[in-house]
Motif scaffolding. Structure first.
Motif, PDB file in Angstrom:
ATOM      1  N   ASN A  81       0.859  -1.171   0.000  1.00 49.54           N
ATOM      2  CA  ASN A  81       0.000   0.000   0.000  1.00 49.54           C
ATOM      3  C   ASN A  81       0.901   1.229   0.000  1.00 49.54           C
ATOM      4  OD1 ASN A  81      -1.944   1.933   0.262  1.00 49.54           O
ATOM      5  ND2 ASN A  81      -2.889   1.064   2.108  1.00 49.54           N
ATOM      6  N   PRO A  82       1.008   1.935  -1.119  1.00 49.44           N
ATOM      7  CA  PRO A  82       1.940   3.070  -1.194  1.00 49.44           C
ATOM      8  C   PRO A  82       1.602   4.194  -0.220  1.00 49.44           C
ATOM      9  CG  PRO A  82       0.804   2.735  -3.311  1.00 49.44           C
ATOM     10  CD  PRO A  82       0.316   1.708  -2.355  1.00 49.44           C
ATOM     11  N   ALA A  83       0.377   4.305   0.233  1.00 55.05           N
ATOM     12  CA  ALA A  83       0.004   5.374   1.152  1.00 55.05           C
ATOM     13  C   ALA A  83       0.603   5.153   2.535  1.00 55.05           C
ATOM     14  CB  ALA A  83      -1.513   5.482   1.252  1.00 55.05           C
ATOM     15  N   GLU A  84       0.961   3.909   2.887  1.00 49.95           N
ATOM     16  CA  GLU A  84       1.473   3.619   4.212  1.00 49.95           C
ATOM     17  C   GLU A  84       2.997   3.573   4.262  1.00 49.95           C
ATOM     18  OE1 GLU A  84      -0.297   0.020   5.495  1.00 49.95           O
ATOM     19  OE2 GLU A  84      -2.264   0.899   5.781  1.00 49.95           O
ATOM     20  N   GLN A  85       3.680   4.012   3.242  1.00 53.50           N
ATOM     21  CA  GLN A  85       5.131   3.955   3.229  1.00 53.50           C
ATOM     22  C   GLN A  85       5.739   4.905   4.261  1.00 53.50           C
ATOM     23  OE1 GLN A  85       6.514   4.561  -0.718  1.00 53.50           O
ATOM     24  NE2 GLN A  85       5.868   2.538  -1.411  1.00 53.50           N
ATOM     25  N   ASP A  86       5.200   6.085   4.423  1.00 55.69           N
ATOM     26  CA  ASP A  86       5.705   7.037   5.408  1.00 55.69           C
ATOM     27  C   ASP A  86       4.862   6.879   6.670  1.00 55.69           C
ATOM     28  OD1 ASP A  86       7.197   8.993   6.530  1.00 55.69           O
ATOM     29  OD2 ASP A  86       6.147  10.657   5.551  1.00 55.69           O
ATOM     30  N   THR A  87       5.505   6.428   7.764  1.00 59.31           N
ATOM     31  CA  THR A  87       4.732   6.127   8.962  1.00 59.31           C
ATOM     32  C   THR A  87       4.488   7.345   9.841  1.00 59.31           C
ATOM     33  OG1 THR A  87       6.764   5.465  10.061  1.00 59.31           O
ATOM     34  CG2 THR A  87       5.459   3.720   9.036  1.00 59.31           C
ATOM     35  N   TYR A  88       5.343   8.367   9.775  1.00 57.91           N
ATOM     36  CA  TYR A  88       5.173   9.551  10.609  1.00 57.91           C
ATOM     37  C   TYR A  88       5.002  10.779   9.730  1.00 57.91           C
ATOM     38  CZ  TYR A  88       6.646   6.759  14.573  1.00 57.91           C
ATOM     39  OH  TYR A  88       6.723   5.804  15.548  1.00 57.91           O
ATOM     40  N   GLN A  89       3.923  11.496   9.979  1.00 50.90           N
ATOM     41  CA  GLN A  89       3.688  12.747   9.254  1.00 50.90           C
ATOM     42  C   GLN A  89       4.408  13.903   9.935  1.00 50.90           C
ATOM     43  OE1 GLN A  89       2.135  12.782   6.379  1.00 50.90           O
ATOM     44  NE2 GLN A  89       1.683  10.580   6.537  1.00 50.90           N
ATOM     45  N   ASP A  90       4.588  13.807  11.238  1.00 53.18           N
ATOM     46  CA  ASP A  90       5.240  14.863  12.008  1.00 53.18           C
ATOM     47  C   ASP A  90       6.742  14.566  12.095  1.00 53.18           C
ATOM     48  OD1 ASP A  90       5.822  16.954  13.681  1.00 53.18           O
ATOM     49  OD2 ASP A  90       4.928  16.041  15.469  1.00 53.18           O
ATOM     50  N   PRO A  91       7.637  15.416  11.552  1.00 53.03           N
ATOM     51  CA  PRO A  91       9.077  15.153  11.587  1.00 53.03           C
ATOM     52  C   PRO A  91       9.653  15.119  13.007  1.00 53.03           C
ATOM     53  CG  PRO A  91       8.571  16.971  10.083  1.00 53.03           C
ATOM     54  CD  PRO A  91       7.307  16.590  10.777  1.00 53.03           C
ATOM     55  N   VAL A  92       9.093  15.901  13.915  1.00 57.85           N
ATOM     56  CA  VAL A  92       9.592  15.921  15.290  1.00 57.85           C
ATOM     57  C   VAL A  92       9.316  14.567  15.955  1.00 57.85           C
ATOM     58  CG1 VAL A  92       9.357  17.020  17.545  1.00 57.85           C
ATOM     59  CG2 VAL A  92       9.310  18.420  15.473  1.00 57.85           C
ATOM     60  N   LEU A  93       8.132  14.048  15.761  1.00 59.66           N
ATOM     61  CA  LEU A  93       7.766  12.743  16.310  1.00 59.66           C
ATOM     62  C   LEU A  93       8.632  11.644  15.690  1.00 59.66           C
ATOM     63  CD1 LEU A  93       5.889  11.197  18.193  1.00 59.66           C
ATOM     64  CD2 LEU A  93       4.259  11.036  16.305  1.00 59.66           C
ATOM     65  N   ALA A  94       8.909  11.742  14.404  1.00 58.54           N
ATOM     66  CA  ALA A  94       9.770  10.767  13.731  1.00 58.54           C
ATOM     67  C   ALA A  94      11.176  10.806  14.318  1.00 58.54           C
ATOM     68  CB  ALA A  94       9.795  11.034  12.238  1.00 58.54           C
ATOM     69  N   GLN A  95      11.678  12.021  14.591  1.00 62.05           N
ATOM     70  CA  GLN A  95      13.019  12.159  15.174  1.00 62.05           C
ATOM     71  C   GLN A  95      13.052  11.567  16.583  1.00 62.05           C
ATOM     72  OE1 GLN A  95      14.390  16.190  15.592  1.00 62.05           O
ATOM     73  NE2 GLN A  95      16.425  15.540  16.320  1.00 62.05           N
ATOM     74  N   GLN A  96      12.024  11.822  17.365  1.00 63.39           N
ATOM     75  CA  GLN A  96      11.971  11.273  18.715  1.00 63.39           C
ATOM     76  C   GLN A  96      11.958   9.742  18.686  1.00 63.39           C
ATOM     77  OE1 GLN A  96       8.501  13.059  20.401  1.00 63.39           O
ATOM     78  NE2 GLN A  96       9.526  15.013  20.852  1.00 63.39           N
ATOM     79  N   GLU A  97      11.191   9.153  17.795  1.00 65.51           N
ATOM     80  CA  GLU A  97      11.135   7.696  17.682  1.00 65.51           C
ATOM     81  C   GLU A  97      12.477   7.124  17.226  1.00 65.51           C
ATOM     82  OE1 GLU A  97       8.999   5.081  18.321  1.00 65.51           O
ATOM     83  OE2 GLU A  97       8.022   6.616  19.515  1.00 65.51           O
ATOM     84  N   ALA A  98      13.128   7.831  16.293  1.00 65.27           N
ATOM     85  CA  ALA A  98      14.440   7.375  15.821  1.00 65.27           C
ATOM     86  C   ALA A  98      15.464   7.428  16.957  1.00 65.27           C
ATOM     87  CB  ALA A  98      14.906   8.219  14.636  1.00 65.27           C
ATOM     88  N   GLU A  99      15.432   8.513  17.743  1.00 61.25           N
ATOM     89  CA  GLU A  99      16.355   8.634  18.880  1.00 61.25           C
ATOM     90  C   GLU A  99      16.078   7.545  19.918  1.00 61.25           C
ATOM     91  OE1 GLU A  99      16.023  12.611  20.329  1.00 61.25           O
ATOM     92  OE2 GLU A  99      17.136  13.469  18.645  1.00 61.25           O
TER      93      GLU A  99
END
Length: 130
Positions: A73-91
């Motif tokens: 499903n190409p719509a689900e490729q990006d899991t985080y819309q918020d870059p700050v939340l994505a950075q927190q999860e990556a950290e």
């Protein structure tokens, strides 16, 4: 000439119990042969199992390839819309990785210290034997 050999053979004494021992050994050989005959059937069963497993594998791969469009499903490729939340999860993920890596390194250091101690003791014992 054959009569001479037969006369010579008749003079040789046969050890006691030889016939019983030979009969027992022949029975053992027959038993081993029967067991071997049972083991010959095993590869045939394995062969059929391998063929069935191959068909199951081919069917599974074919089913996956046939239905692969349903899983992507190409719509689900990006899991985080918020870059700050994505950075927190990556950290958070990297911190968890670092924590587990540090635990592994501590255990490795303990094992190395034990190995060094064992090697020193072994070397001391070898020198003492010289």
């Amino acid at each position: 000439m054959d009569e001479l050999n037969m006369k010579e053979l008749e003079r040789i004494s046969i050890p006691e119990g030889l016939e019983e021992r030979l009969s027992k050994k022949i029975d053992e050989w027959e038993k081993e042969e029967k067991q071997t005959a049972r083991h010959i059937r095993l590869p045939r069963a394995l062969r059929y199992t391998a063929i069935a497993a191959t068909f199951a594998l081919i069917a599974g791969v074919g089913f996956h390839w046939y239905n692969r469009d349903q899983y992507v499903n190409p719509a689900e490729q990006d899991t985080y819309q918020d870059p700050v939340l994505a950075q927190q999860e990556a950290e958070r993920a990297l911190n968890l990785l670092a924590l587990n890596l540090n635990k592994g390194m501590q255990q490795l250091e303990k094992a190395k210290a034990l190995s060094d101690k064992t090697e020193r003791t072994l070397n001391e014992q070898l020198k003492a034997l010289e």
